[in-house]
Design a protein around this motif. Structure first.
Motif, PDB file in Angstrom:
ATOM      1  N   LEU A 158      18.418 -14.405   3.773  1.00  0.00           N
ATOM      2  CA  LEU A 158      17.084 -14.824   4.200  1.00  0.00           C
ATOM      3  C   LEU A 158      16.257 -13.671   4.756  1.00  0.00           C
ATOM      4  O   LEU A 158      15.079 -13.521   4.413  1.00  0.00           O
ATOM      5  N   ALA A 159      16.847 -12.866   5.630  1.00  0.00           N
ATOM      6  CA  ALA A 159      16.089 -11.775   6.259  1.00  0.00           C
ATOM      7  C   ALA A 159      15.546 -10.783   5.232  1.00  0.00           C
ATOM      8  O   ALA A 159      14.350 -10.449   5.260  1.00  0.00           O
ATOM      9  N   PRO A 160      16.369 -10.270   4.290  1.00  0.00           N
ATOM     10  CA  PRO A 160      15.812  -9.372   3.266  1.00  0.00           C
ATOM     11  C   PRO A 160      14.756 -10.055   2.398  1.00  0.00           C
ATOM     12  O   PRO A 160      13.749  -9.431   2.033  1.00  0.00           O
ATOM     13  N   PHE A 161      14.995 -11.327   2.058  1.00  0.00           N
ATOM     14  CA  PHE A 161      14.037 -12.051   1.225  1.00  0.00           C
ATOM     15  C   PHE A 161      12.685 -12.179   1.940  1.00  0.00           C
ATOM     16  O   PHE A 161      11.637 -11.913   1.356  1.00  0.00           O
ATOM     17  N   VAL A 162      12.723 -12.585   3.201  1.00  0.00           N
ATOM     18  CA  VAL A 162      11.485 -12.729   3.979  1.00  0.00           C
ATOM     19  C   VAL A 162      10.806 -11.381   4.152  1.00  0.00           C
ATOM     20  O   VAL A 162       9.579 -11.259   4.043  1.00  0.00           O
ATOM     21  N   ALA A 163      11.595 -10.320   4.393  1.00  0.00           N
ATOM     22  CA  ALA A 163      11.023  -8.978   4.519  1.00  0.00           C
ATOM     23  C   ALA A 163      10.313  -8.570   3.232  1.00  0.00           C
ATOM     24  O   ALA A 163       9.226  -7.980   3.267  1.00  0.00           O
ATOM     25  N   GLY A 164      10.938  -8.895   2.095  1.00  0.00           N
ATOM     26  CA  GLY A 164      10.298  -8.592   0.811  1.00  0.00           C
ATOM     27  C   GLY A 164       8.985  -9.331   0.638  1.00  0.00           C
ATOM     28  O   GLY A 164       8.003  -8.774   0.138  1.00  0.00           O
ATOM     29  N   GLN A 165       8.954 -10.598   1.047  1.00  0.00           N
ATOM     30  CA  GLN A 165       7.719 -11.371   0.967  1.00  0.00           C
ATOM     31  C   GLN A 165       6.628 -10.773   1.863  1.00  0.00           C
ATOM     32  O   GLN A 165       5.461 -10.663   1.463  1.00  0.00           O
ATOM     33  N   LEU A 166       7.022 -10.376   3.087  1.00  0.00           N
ATOM     34  CA  LEU A 166       6.046  -9.823   4.032  1.00  0.00           C
ATOM     35  C   LEU A 166       5.502  -8.480   3.564  1.00  0.00           C
ATOM     36  O   LEU A 166       4.320  -8.164   3.812  1.00  0.00           O
ATOM     37  N   LEU A 167       6.331  -7.688   2.889  1.00  0.00           N
ATOM     38  CA  LEU A 167       5.916  -6.356   2.441  1.00  0.00           C
ATOM     39  C   LEU A 167       5.418  -6.353   1.006  1.00  0.00           C
ATOM     40  O   LEU A 167       5.066  -5.295   0.474  1.00  0.00           O
ATOM     41  N   ARG A 168       5.390  -7.530   0.391  1.00  0.00           N
ATOM     42  CA  ARG A 168       5.035  -7.617  -1.018  1.00  0.00           C
ATOM     43  C   ARG A 168       3.661  -7.027  -1.323  1.00  0.00           C
ATOM     44  O   ARG A 168       3.463  -6.374  -2.340  1.00  0.00           O
ATOM     45  N   ARG A 169       2.727  -7.250  -0.434  1.00  0.00           N
ATOM     46  CA  ARG A 169       1.356  -6.774  -0.630  1.00  0.00           C
ATOM     47  C   ARG A 169       1.315  -5.280  -0.909  1.00  0.00           C
ATOM     48  O   ARG A 169       0.505  -4.808  -1.709  1.00  0.00           O
ATOM     49  N   TRP A 170       2.178  -4.529  -0.240  1.00  0.00           N
ATOM     50  CA  TRP A 170       2.159  -3.074  -0.386  1.00  0.00           C
ATOM     51  C   TRP A 170       3.173  -2.573  -1.414  1.00  0.00           C
ATOM     52  O   TRP A 170       2.949  -1.554  -2.062  1.00  0.00           O
ATOM     53  N   LEU A 171       4.289  -3.268  -1.570  1.00  0.00           N
ATOM     54  CA  LEU A 171       5.362  -2.779  -2.436  1.00  0.00           C
ATOM     55  C   LEU A 171       5.305  -3.300  -3.862  1.00  0.00           C
ATOM     56  O   LEU A 171       5.825  -2.662  -4.772  1.00  0.00           O
ATOM     57  N   ALA A 172       4.707  -4.472  -4.074  1.00  0.00           N
ATOM     58  CA  ALA A 172       4.699  -5.076  -5.415  1.00  0.00           C
ATOM     59  C   ALA A 172       4.091  -4.157  -6.466  1.00  0.00           C
ATOM     60  O   ALA A 172       4.642  -4.042  -7.570  1.00  0.00           O
ATOM     61  N   PRO A 173       2.948  -3.475  -6.193  1.00  0.00           N
ATOM     62  CA  PRO A 173       2.402  -2.565  -7.212  1.00  0.00           C
ATOM     63  C   PRO A 173       3.396  -1.470  -7.606  1.00  0.00           C
ATOM     64  O   PRO A 173       3.523  -1.133  -8.787  1.00  0.00           O
ATOM     65  N   TRP A 174       4.112  -0.909  -6.607  1.00  0.00           N
ATOM     66  CA  TRP A 174       5.086   0.141  -6.915  1.00  0.00           C
ATOM     67  C   TRP A 174       6.231  -0.423  -7.753  1.00  0.00           C
ATOM     68  O   TRP A 174       6.690   0.216  -8.709  1.00  0.00           O
ATOM     69  N   VAL A 175       6.718  -1.619  -7.393  1.00  0.00           N
ATOM     70  CA  VAL A 175       7.810  -2.242  -8.137  1.00  0.00           C
ATOM     71  C   VAL A 175       7.390  -2.507  -9.578  1.00  0.00           C
ATOM     72  O   VAL A 175       8.169  -2.287 -10.513  1.00  0.00           O
ATOM     73  N   LEU A 176       6.158  -2.947  -9.783  1.00  0.00           N
ATOM     74  CA  LEU A 176       5.675  -3.215 -11.133  1.00  0.00           C
ATOM     75  C   LEU A 176       5.552  -1.930 -11.943  1.00  0.00           C
ATOM     76  O   LEU A 176       5.812  -1.914 -13.145  1.00  0.00           O
ATOM     77  N   ARG A 177       5.138  -0.836 -11.276  1.00  0.00           N
ATOM     78  CA  ARG A 177       5.010   0.440 -11.980  1.00  0.00           C
ATOM     79  C   ARG A 177       6.368   1.025 -12.346  1.00  0.00           C
ATOM     80  O   ARG A 177       6.492   1.773 -13.307  1.00  0.00           O
ATOM     81  N   HIS A 178       7.382   0.703 -11.556  1.00  0.00           N
ATOM     82  CA  HIS A 178       8.729   1.240 -11.784  1.00  0.00           C
ATOM     83  C   HIS A 178       9.699   0.094 -12.120  1.00  0.00           C
ATOM     84  O   HIS A 178      10.807   0.037 -11.606  1.00  0.00           O
TER      85      HIS A 178
END
Length: 339
Positions: free
Chosen positions: A184-204
């Motif tokens: 749960l903690a990593p999943f929630v952290a990913g959701q909270l940081l998605r705004r900033w990290l999702a573009p990088w994840v999509l590019r890579h």
């Protein structure tokens, strides 16, 4: 998913399926290597910590990738997505409970518990969407249904394991803490940081796909290493493996028939029936193996993961045939797809 011409869309879907086949080969290789070169002693302790980090990384990536808006969108078509969830978390568990009647006469009790565990897992994401695309179904609906199934599974699967397998696997307060910290903690952290990290994840995307699938392969190697040390191949006979394969095929066939017939009875369009068929009949190996390391005792992992690996391979092979059959004849009425 953007609107694509039919040929490119189906070509993309088949590439996803091809990559899934490579993933299966990597998993089988991990089992073979673990069977002959299992990790032991101090190295096993180090690997256990590496696996904990790998599982946290996987669920962090799941959180980054999953659009919160997709979960909200699921509420708009509650009939379709509710049907997928009901198949995943009600129909499948009933079949898993029924399979317990076969132990120990047909399959060992440990494998029967593994069958029950696999029926409690969420649906796959990539392969479900790919097969819906090949079958010319509602791809947008598949994206939401498969993603929502995994979102719900982060909470529902541990609850079902506690309810149906808790006494068997020793589910306790410590298990709840492990779920909170490792899932749960990593999943929630990913959701909270998605705004900033999702573009990088999509590019890579290729890099993150390799790392998350590599993590699953590592977890499988660790689980089967422990199983080999504990004597899994001396406990599981060839007859038991054959019985497990037959049982997996029977369960999959039953769910395929039930989802296709149920979709017709519910008045779904052909495209939505394909979504229910493909998303409702799958079980996720990518989520299931990491969950097993958190929810189940280390001594039972090899036995519990083996049915999931077998079922996963059968579902890919069978659903690939069914999807292509439906895709080649999209306008022909079908009473029920068969493998």
């Amino acid at each position: 998913m953007p609107d694509l011409p039919e040929a490119p869309r189906r070509s993309w879907a088949r590439r996803v399926v091809a990559r899934a086949d490579l993933f299966i080969l990597a998993l089988l290789a991990a089992v073979v290597v673990a069977s002959f070169l299992p990790v032991r002693g101090e190295a096993a302790e180090i690997l256990r910590y590496v696996v904990v980090a790998a599982v946290a990384w996987l669920f962090f990536l799941y959180g980054v990738r999953l659009k919160t808006s997709e979960a909200v969108a699921a509420l708009r078509d509650w009939k379709l997505h509710g049907s997928v969830l009901a198949t995943t978390y009600l129909v499948f568990p009933v079949l898993g409970l029924a399979a317990q009647l076969l132990a120990p006469a047909v399959i060992p009790t440990e494998l029967a518990h593994g069958v029950l565990f696999l029926t409690l897992l969420p649906s796959t994401v990539q392969s479900s969407i790919a097969f819906v695309s090949i079958a010319r179904g509602n791809v947008a609906g598949a994206v939401v249904a498969a993603s929502f199934s995994n979102l719900v599974g982060v909470v529902v699967t541990p609850l079902l394991v506690a309810l149906l397998l808790g006494g068997t696997v020793g589910f306790s307060a410590d298990s709840i803490v492990k779920i909170a910290l490792q899932l749960l903690a990593p999943f929630v952290a990913g959701q909270l940081l998605r705004r900033w990290l999702a573009p990088w994840v999509l590019r890579h995307k290729q890099l993150t796909t390799v790392t998350d699938r590599g993590s699953v392969v590592l977890v499988v190697y660790s689980a089967f290493s422990q199983g080999v040390v504990d004597g899994i191949w001396t406990t599981v006979s060839v007859g038991s493996l054959v019985a497990l394969i037959v049982l997996s095929a029977v369960m999959l066939t039953a769910v395929l028939w039930a989802t296709w017939a149920g979709g017709k009875a519910a008045g779904f369009s052909r495209e939505d029936r394909v979504v229910l068929l493909m998303c409702g009949s799958k079980k996720s190996l990518a989520s299931g193996v990491p969950m097993a390391t958190v929810l189940l005792p280390a001594a039972t992992l090899g036995f519990m993961v083996l049915p999931l690996m077998i079922f996963h391979q059968i579902q890919l092979l069978v659903c690939a045939v069914v999807a292509r059959r439906l895709g080649d004849k999209p306008d022909v009425p079908v009473t029920a797809p068969t493998p």
